[in-house]
Design an enzyme around this catalytic site. Structure first.
Site, PDB file in Angstrom:
ATOM      1  N   THR A 147       0.842  -1.187   0.000  1.00  0.00           N
ATOM      2  CA  THR A 147       0.000   0.000   0.000  1.00  0.00           C
ATOM      3  C   THR A 147       0.882   1.244   0.000  1.00  0.00           C
ATOM      4  OG1 THR A 147      -1.878  -1.068   1.057  1.00  0.00           O
ATOM      5  CG2 THR A 147      -1.717   1.309   1.304  1.00  0.00           C
ATOM      6  N   LYS A 211      -0.699  -0.786  -4.341  1.00  0.00           N
ATOM      7  CA  LYS A 211      -2.095  -0.414  -4.083  1.00  0.00           C
ATOM      8  C   LYS A 211      -2.176   1.050  -3.670  1.00  0.00           C
ATOM      9  CE  LYS A 211      -6.111  -1.676  -1.242  1.00  0.00           C
ATOM     10  NZ  LYS A 211      -6.338  -0.367  -0.589  1.00  0.00           N
ATOM     11  N   HIS A 235      -8.239   4.239  -1.372  1.00  0.00           N
ATOM     12  CA  HIS A 235      -8.307   3.707  -0.007  1.00  0.00           C
ATOM     13  C   HIS A 235      -9.739   3.755   0.526  1.00  0.00           C
ATOM     14  CE1 HIS A 235      -5.135   2.486   2.977  1.00  0.00           C
ATOM     15  NE2 HIS A 235      -6.202   2.430   3.734  1.00  0.00           N
TER      16      HIS A 235
END
Length: 337
Positions: A147, A211, A235
């Protein structure tokens, strides 16, 4: 008070349901999918349908994956293990959050031979992150989802109002000391840059997916950095409010790097026809979060499985009604912008 808030309590419900700031992006994530209209073909033989997609060179039964979500035992006592069981039953790729309240090996055990990826946050104490990578590799996780949109925590006013605490032990904090989300957010490393991607790729010994990409130029850098895939994501509207809705960000990224690596998208996907739109616009797969979590909260593994099976069934029906019997053949001609 909603039934889910009554079930989970204001703290946990606010954490799972909420977004950043005024929650404009949170709402727009869902609304944006409705701005794209489907354009069916007629008089096509759709007797047999193939929902499959390919990710990391492997065939997957369908393109619906479970997004990484933190602290799942706050939604249901079965937590990540129960959600993994649901994913296994529905043949859905399961992405485990590094903020898991169940150990990586225990989740792997629940998944059996089912597809699994591991999502990682990079913490200031990088050894914590690297130790989680080792656990993931040893537990048979197939890919590392790094992430990249969390240098600091977003401005989440619901959590500030409720003072939500994580009361279950975490894989990164096995002592079980209760921590607020702000304390956990303070553990994240704001110095992470493109130069660090290689370190985690080498430690992982598995494909790396980034991500949290929303810009075409960042998607191009991901290709240059050797990423195997990217997840177009804001997110879930939980980081920076008023960013682009996920589907609106997807289109220019596909134009920039489509075919250069695997493309996934998450944010606001609630129905099977949203899945079809995502693939028609150039994604290879989608991740679904809150809706599956609400199923978990209401009915444990069976509740989450029911949500996943409905999404798959809706996607199957959508393919038939679109006159496109193979998911792999979906393209922009099936969508009106």
């Amino acid at each position: 008070m909603s039934d889910l808030e009554d079930l989970l309590g204001p703290g946990a419900f606010g954490y799972f349901a909420g977004g950043a700031g005024d929650e404009i992006t949170l709402r727009d994530n869902t609304a944006a999918w409705s701005r794209y209209r489907l354009a069916p073909r007629v008089l096509v033989d759709v007797t047999e349908r193939d929902l499959g997609t390919t990710l990391l060179g492997r065939h997957r039964t369908h393109p619906i994956a479970v997004a990484p979500m933190a602290y799942q035992r706050h939604a249901h006592t079965g937590g990540e293990r129960a959600l993994a069981e649901a994913a296994r039953a529905a043949e859905a790729l399961f992405v485990l959050s590094s903020q898991t309240t169940t150990s990586l090996p225990e989740v792997a055990d629940a998944l059996g031979e089912s597809d699994r990826w591991f999502q990682l946050y990079v913490f200031k104490d990088r050894q914590v992150s690297l130790d989680l990578v080792v656990q993931a590799r040893e537990s048979g996780y197939e890919a590392l989802v790094l992430t990249v949109d969390f240098p600091v925590g977003g401005w989440r006013e619901r959590d500030r109002r409720t003072g939500f605490h994580v009361t279950y032990p975490l894989a990164l904090n096995p002592s079980g000391t209760a921590l607020t989300t702000r304390q956990l957010h303070d553990m994240h490393d704001p110095s992470l840059t493109w130069d660090d991607i290689g370190e985690f790729a080498a430690a992982a010994g598995m494909p790396v997916i980034l991500k949290g990409i929303l810009r075409p130029d960042d998607a191009e850098r991901a290709v240059d950095a050797g990423a195997a895939g990217i997840i177009v994501s804001n997110h879930g509207g939980r980081q920076l409010d008023t960013t682009a809705a996920a589907v609106d960000a997807l289109v220019p990224i596909v134009d920039a790097v489509g075919g250069g690596l695997d493309l996934l998208v998450d944010g606001g996907i609630t129905r099977g026809w949203d899945v079809a739109k995502a693939l028609a616009l150039g994604a290879d797969a989608v991740l679904v979060g809150r809706h599956v979590l609400w199923g978990l909260a209401r009915g444990g593994a069976e509740g989450a499985e029911a949500v996943l099976r409905q999404l798959v069934a809706e996607f199957d029906t959508t393919l038939a009604l679109l006159g496109c019997p193979r998911a792999a053949d979906l393209d922009a001609s099936y969508v009106l912008r």
